[in-house]
Scaffold this active site. Structure first.
Site, PDB file in Angstrom:
ATOM      1  N   GLY A   1       0.837  -1.205   0.000  1.00 37.64           N
ATOM      2  CA  GLY A   1       0.000   0.000   0.000  1.00 37.64           C
ATOM      3  C   GLY A   1       0.866   1.246   0.000  1.00 37.64           C
ATOM      4  O   GLY A   1       2.098   1.162  -0.055  1.00 37.64           O
TER       5      GLY A   1
ATOM      6  N   ASP B   1       0.319  -8.673   1.360  1.00 36.70           N
ATOM      7  CA  ASP B   1      -0.686  -7.715   0.882  1.00 36.70           C
ATOM      8  C   ASP B   1      -1.646  -8.467  -0.038  1.00 36.70           C
ATOM      9  O   ASP B   1      -1.198  -9.294  -0.843  1.00 36.70           O
ATOM     10  CB  ASP B   1       0.009  -6.579   0.108  1.00 36.70           C
ATOM     11  CG  ASP B   1      -0.853  -5.339   0.008  1.00 36.70           C
ATOM     12  OD1 ASP B   1      -0.417  -4.278   0.501  1.00 36.70           O
ATOM     13  OD2 ASP B   1      -1.974  -5.416  -0.556  1.00 36.70           O
TER      14      ASP B   1
ATOM     15  N   GLY C   1      -3.645  -1.932  -2.325  1.00 34.61           N
ATOM     16  CA  GLY C   1      -2.218  -1.783  -2.656  1.00 34.61           C
ATOM     17  C   GLY C   1      -1.975  -2.268  -4.077  1.00 34.61           C
ATOM     18  O   GLY C   1      -2.899  -2.745  -4.740  1.00 34.61           O
TER      19      GLY C   1
ATOM     20  N   LEU D   1      -0.225  -2.789   8.924  1.00 33.71           N
ATOM     21  CA  LEU D   1      -0.815  -1.662   8.196  1.00 33.71           C
ATOM     22  C   LEU D   1      -1.971  -2.087   7.300  1.00 33.71           C
ATOM     23  O   LEU D   1      -2.608  -1.232   6.674  1.00 33.71           O
ATOM     24  CB  LEU D   1       0.258  -0.955   7.336  1.00 33.71           C
ATOM     25  CG  LEU D   1       1.098   0.123   8.030  1.00 33.71           C
ATOM     26  CD1 LEU D   1       2.036  -0.469   9.057  1.00 33.71           C
ATOM     27  CD2 LEU D   1       1.902   0.915   7.010  1.00 33.71           C
TER      28      LEU D   1
ATOM     29  N   THR E   1     -12.299  -6.497   7.279  1.00 35.12           N
ATOM     30  CA  THR E   1     -10.839  -6.402   7.124  1.00 35.12           C
ATOM     31  C   THR E   1     -10.215  -5.841   8.392  1.00 35.12           C
ATOM     32  O   THR E   1      -9.233  -6.379   8.902  1.00 35.12           O
ATOM     33  CB  THR E   1     -10.481  -5.460   5.946  1.00 35.12           C
ATOM     34  OG1 THR E   1     -11.175  -5.896   4.798  1.00 35.12           O
ATOM     35  CG2 THR E   1      -8.992  -5.423   5.671  1.00 35.12           C
TER      36      THR E   1
ATOM     37  N   ALA F   1      -1.259   0.232  12.979  1.00 32.83           N
ATOM     38  CA  ALA F   1      -1.589   1.511  12.351  1.00 32.83           C
ATOM     39  C   ALA F   1      -3.063   1.798  12.563  1.00 32.83           C
ATOM     40  O   ALA F   1      -3.921   1.068  12.070  1.00 32.83           O
ATOM     41  CB  ALA F   1      -1.275   1.456  10.863  1.00 32.83           C
TER      42      ALA F   1
ATOM     43  N   TYR G   1     -15.540   2.831   9.933  1.00 30.73           N
ATOM     44  CA  TYR G   1     -14.077   2.832   9.864  1.00 30.73           C
ATOM     45  C   TYR G   1     -13.496   3.220  11.229  1.00 30.73           C
ATOM     46  O   TYR G   1     -12.651   2.509  11.792  1.00 30.73           O
ATOM     47  CB  TYR G   1     -13.628   3.804   8.763  1.00 30.73           C
ATOM     48  CG  TYR G   1     -12.151   3.875   8.551  1.00 30.73           C
ATOM     49  CD1 TYR G   1     -11.407   2.722   8.342  1.00 30.73           C
ATOM     50  CD2 TYR G   1     -11.488   5.101   8.544  1.00 30.73           C
ATOM     51  CE1 TYR G   1     -10.033   2.796   8.140  1.00 30.73           C
ATOM     52  CE2 TYR G   1     -10.127   5.182   8.344  1.00 30.73           C
ATOM     53  CZ  TYR G   1      -9.398   4.031   8.140  1.00 30.73           C
ATOM     54  OH  TYR G   1      -8.049   4.108   7.952  1.00 30.73           O
TER      55      TYR G   1
ATOM     56  N   LYS H   1     -11.508   0.613  13.734  1.00 30.21           N
ATOM     57  CA  LYS H   1     -10.119   0.890  14.118  1.00 30.21           C
ATOM     58  C   LYS H   1     -10.019   1.123  15.629  1.00 30.21           C
ATOM     59  O   LYS H   1      -9.016   0.788  16.255  1.00 30.21           O
ATOM     60  CB  LYS H   1      -9.562   2.103  13.354  1.00 30.21           C
ATOM     61  CG  LYS H   1      -9.336   1.886  11.878  1.00 30.21           C
ATOM     62  CD  LYS H   1      -8.501   0.680  11.535  1.00 30.21           C
ATOM     63  CE  LYS H   1      -7.027   0.883  11.648  1.00 30.21           C
ATOM     64  NZ  LYS H   1      -6.267  -0.307  11.176  1.00 30.21           N
TER      65      LYS H   1
END
Ligand code: UDP
Length: 320
Positions: free
Chosen positions: A10, A31, A36, A76, A95, A117, A149, A153
């Site tokens: 990415g 990845d 990415g 990440l 994800t 991240a 999101y 996170k």
């Protein structure tokens, strides 16, 4: 050091891979190429210390082997970009949640340091600016897709800190603010590559909303440098850090600066949020990091101002 970078093909991951290779580390990237691309890591293939696996981090057996091999894991891999999040909320949530769960579980079994991240998006609608790491997270209603999101996170952060607290797994969490630079694509909604591409093509520069919303942009190499320095400090384990710029700019001003720096005669147009994203979309009107904690930890100070950042992004797009 042997490092594993999830999401290493990415935008930020590929810059991190490059910097770690440059200092002599052996780097393995995993990845799934969902956002990415191989093009991002093509220049790294000649290094015999560089390896990559095209697969998802949710593939437990594959990840277990890679974790086993690494001394430190930079996690990440995540759904990125507000446009992608709004259009594919299932993918975003799955994800972000499952990926981090698998990474932490594997890392915990092998006692490997994990760097997670996260994002400034977790501050959500908080008005307590500048955002401090110990401030409240104010996340909007679940029927507004954007907040999935932030929420997913935030759970990643809770889980990472829980592994640290309960199982003494060394975890470091960073909240990236608006990070920009070469290889970032506008495809998933990011503003700077979108404006630069529009300006260079002579197309209208699309400012969403009234353009008074503001952000602090950081150049990717400043971010990567900070990440590497944090990973090398034992005393920061179990902590959360903002990594962001210290120069606030409105999106309307950003459009204007891009226009001036590119010498473009593109018109600046204003697009309602409902048209740009979806009906009822909620933006963050202001997003400014408090960077005291990271300054104290590693002496962090972003090296590039907004005009230099724009210039570099423009140079990159011009050479493509
Ligand atoms: N934005 C814009 N035009 C675009 C893309 C984004 O005006 O073509 C705005 C977006 O609505 C937000 C800001 O630019 O207010 C930053 O958007 P981005 O998606 O880059 O990051 P965010 O800060 O929202 O995570």
């Amino acid at each position: 050091m042997k490092v594993l970078i999830t999401g290493g093909a990415g935008f930020i991951g590929s810059h991190l891979a490059e910097a770690l290779l440059a200092r002599g580390d052996t780097v393995h990237v995993i990845d799934d190429l969902s956002t990415g691309s191989i093009a991002n890591i093509a220049h790294l293939k000649p290094f015999d210390r560089f390896h990559y696996t095209i697969d998802t981090v949710m593939n437990g057996p594959v990840l277990a082997e890679l974790v086993d091999y690494a001394d430190v894991i930079y996690h990440l891999a995540a759904a990125v970009g507000v446009r992608l999040v709004v259009e594919s909320p299932v993918r975003t949530i799955e994800t972000n949640l499952r990926g981090t769960e698998v990474v932490l579980e594997m890392a915990s079994k092998k006692r490997k340091k994990v760097f997670i991240a996260s994002t400034s998006e977790v501050y959500g609608k908080s008005t307590d600016q500048p955002f401090r790491e110990d401030g409240d997270l104010v996340i909007g209603a679940p029927h507004k897709g954007r907040w999935s999101y932030a929420c997913s996170k935030a759970i990643d952060e809770f889980l990472g800190l829980a592994y640290w607290k309960e199982r003494k797994l060394p975890v470091i969490i960073v909240r990236f603010f608006n990070t920009v630079g070469p290889r970032q694509t506008g495809r998933y909604g990011m503003v700077l590559p979108t404006f630069v591409r529009q300006a260079l093509a002579g197309q209208p520069i699309t400012v969403y909303g009234d353009g008074t919303q503001s952000r602090c942009f950081t150049y990717v190499s400043d971010v990567v440098d900070a990440v590497i320095r944090l990973a090398g400090k034992e005393e920061v384990v179990g902590q959360v850090f903002n990594i962001g710029g210290n120069e606030e700019i409105t999106i309307a001003d950003l459009a204007q600066r891009v226009k001036v720096i590119t010498g473009s005669d593109s018109e600046i147009v204003y697009v309602p949020y409902a048209e740009a994203y979806e009906e009822g979309f909620e933006d963050m009107p202001r997003r400014v990091p408090d960077i005291t904690r990271i300054q104290q930890a590693i002496g962090y100070n972003p090296s590039l101002g907004i005009d230099q950042i724009i210039q570099r992004v423009v140079e990159y797009h011009r050479t493509r």
